[in-house]
Design a protein around this motif. Sequence first.
Motif, mmCIF file in Angstrom:
data_model
loop_
_atom_site.group_PDB
_atom_site.id
_atom_site.type_symbol
_atom_site.label_atom_id
_atom_site.label_comp_id
_atom_site.label_asym_id
_atom_site.label_seq_id
_atom_site.Cartn_x
_atom_site.Cartn_y
_atom_site.Cartn_z
ATOM 1 N N MET A 221 9.507 -4.731 12.921
ATOM 2 C CA MET A 221 9.627 -3.513 12.172
ATOM 3 C C MET A 221 10.878 -3.970 11.110
ATOM 4 O O MET A 221 11.737 -4.689 11.367
ATOM 5 C CB MET A 221 10.439 -2.430 13.222
ATOM 6 C CG MET A 221 10.618 -1.168 12.692
ATOM 7 S SD MET A 221 11.416 -0.191 13.963
ATOM 8 C CE MET A 221 10.025 0.272 14.969
ATOM 9 N N SER A 222 10.635 -2.975 10.079
ATOM 10 C CA SER A 222 11.746 -3.104 8.820
ATOM 11 C C SER A 222 13.089 -2.971 9.412
ATOM 12 O O SER A 222 13.370 -2.233 10.370
ATOM 13 C CB SER A 222 11.261 -2.491 7.835
ATOM 14 O OG SER A 222 11.413 -0.995 8.288
ATOM 15 N N ALA A 223 14.063 -3.457 8.585
ATOM 16 C CA ALA A 223 15.356 -3.200 8.988
ATOM 17 C C ALA A 223 15.931 -1.746 8.832
ATOM 18 O O ALA A 223 16.786 -1.309 9.919
ATOM 19 C CB ALA A 223 16.165 -4.162 7.943
ATOM 20 N N GLY A 224 15.105 -0.977 7.898
ATOM 21 C CA GLY A 224 15.646 0.411 8.035
ATOM 22 C C GLY A 224 15.476 1.059 9.124
ATOM 23 O O GLY A 224 16.157 1.960 9.827
ATOM 24 N N GLY A 225 14.329 0.857 9.851
ATOM 25 C CA GLY A 225 13.777 1.401 11.234
ATOM 26 C C GLY A 225 14.555 1.014 12.104
ATOM 27 O O GLY A 225 14.829 1.838 13.056
ATOM 28 N N LEU A 226 14.819 -0.171 12.328
ATOM 29 C CA LEU A 226 15.517 -0.698 13.596
ATOM 30 C C LEU A 226 17.239 -0.216 13.495
ATOM 31 O O LEU A 226 17.650 0.180 14.497
ATOM 32 C CB LEU A 226 15.501 -2.164 13.376
ATOM 33 C CG LEU A 226 14.271 -3.003 13.972
ATOM 34 C CD1 LEU A 226 14.306 -4.468 13.690
ATOM 35 C CD2 LEU A 226 13.961 -2.371 15.597
ATOM 36 N N ARG A 227 17.576 -0.072 12.256
ATOM 37 C CA ARG A 227 18.772 0.309 11.888
ATOM 38 C C ARG A 227 18.982 1.774 12.521
ATOM 39 O O ARG A 227 19.953 2.238 13.091
ATOM 40 C CB ARG A 227 19.311 0.449 10.538
ATOM 41 C CG ARG A 227 20.917 0.448 10.341
ATOM 42 C CD ARG A 227 21.169 -0.014 9.084
ATOM 43 N NE ARG A 227 22.672 0.083 8.634
ATOM 44 C CZ ARG A 227 23.195 -0.206 7.604
ATOM 45 N NH1 ARG A 227 22.498 -0.840 6.492
ATOM 46 N NH2 ARG A 227 24.528 -0.213 7.487
ATOM 47 N N VAL A 228 17.955 2.605 12.417
ATOM 48 C CA VAL A 228 17.925 3.979 12.905
ATOM 49 C C VAL A 228 17.862 3.881 14.356
ATOM 50 O O VAL A 228 18.652 4.516 14.854
ATOM 51 C CB VAL A 228 16.967 4.882 12.284
ATOM 52 C CG1 VAL A 228 16.629 6.201 13.005
ATOM 53 C CG2 VAL A 228 17.085 5.081 10.826
#
Length: 326
Positions: A221-228
């Motif tokens: 998963m991209s970093a943006g999704g994992l950060r959410v």
Amino acid sequence: MNRRWRPSLGFVLGGALAGTLAMSFAGLIALRYLGPEIGFRNAAYLLGAAIIVLTAGLGWLLVRLLLRPIAALERYASDQVVGGLSGPVPPPAHFGTRELHRTARSVMDMAETLRDREATIRSYTDHVTHELKSPVAAIRAAVELIEDGGTLAPGDRRLLGEIDGARAQIEDRLAALRAAARARETRYLGQTVLADLVPALQQDHPDLVLRPIGGEGVLPMSAGGLRVVLGQLLRNAAESGAGQVTLRLERGREGVSLTVADDGRGISPGNAARIFEPFFTTRRDSGGTGMGLSIVRNILAAHRAEIVLLPAPSGAAFRLGFQSPA
């Protein structure tokens, strides 16, 4: 309705094998009779050229009947996942064999059903939030008008505060509902190394000590999704009094899993079965909307992943499971 003739998969594969064997036997027989007439070397060249032409024709049939329809169906499925929510995606123009045609029709029907379902959810969410926006704004205006109208008795002021508090709660629920609907549509495609993501998470949550284990592993998963996703779990941990969170990444036969465990107060057995329900919260008085874990689950579901609550002797532990690509 397209009624063109489509051979069966067995006929295509059996015909390809039979054609290959027939060319081999025919070449041997032709070489035996043509060799004495035109010379064995010339006969071999001639038969070799003929076999190359026939093999190319057979390969073209296999590409047309098998490879091209499968590639077109793969592109269709990929386009539906990435761009299907913004509009209909043209279906494949070629289906090849009867079996591929039936498979393609089933895939397209399933894709259309899922797209219609998502569109219905999005439309319902937009309609509800839009229709409730006006009365909520009217309540806010009425509260402000009454407050500006003069001195109120303590009881009336308390009642007015409760009305305004209920209005604020409604606005928070509507915002959470819109966020949940967007979470079903947003795609965070890519890969992320956990060790590269931890510094950003630590910066977002300075009150927590993050302990990555297996941090060099890659999450699909991209970093943006994992950060959410991880940001919501870390916020919940901080609000439950946690001081340390362990991020354990493991790779198994079925995919990658990330366990997020904290040392906070944990989740009571009575609430454990309801924590992923929309609008369920134990912090309603402090502004909780009960949509955080529901949004996390929606985001993960859109990436063929899941989140489950694990039993833990202390604190709370969640496992994020990502399936390996098929």
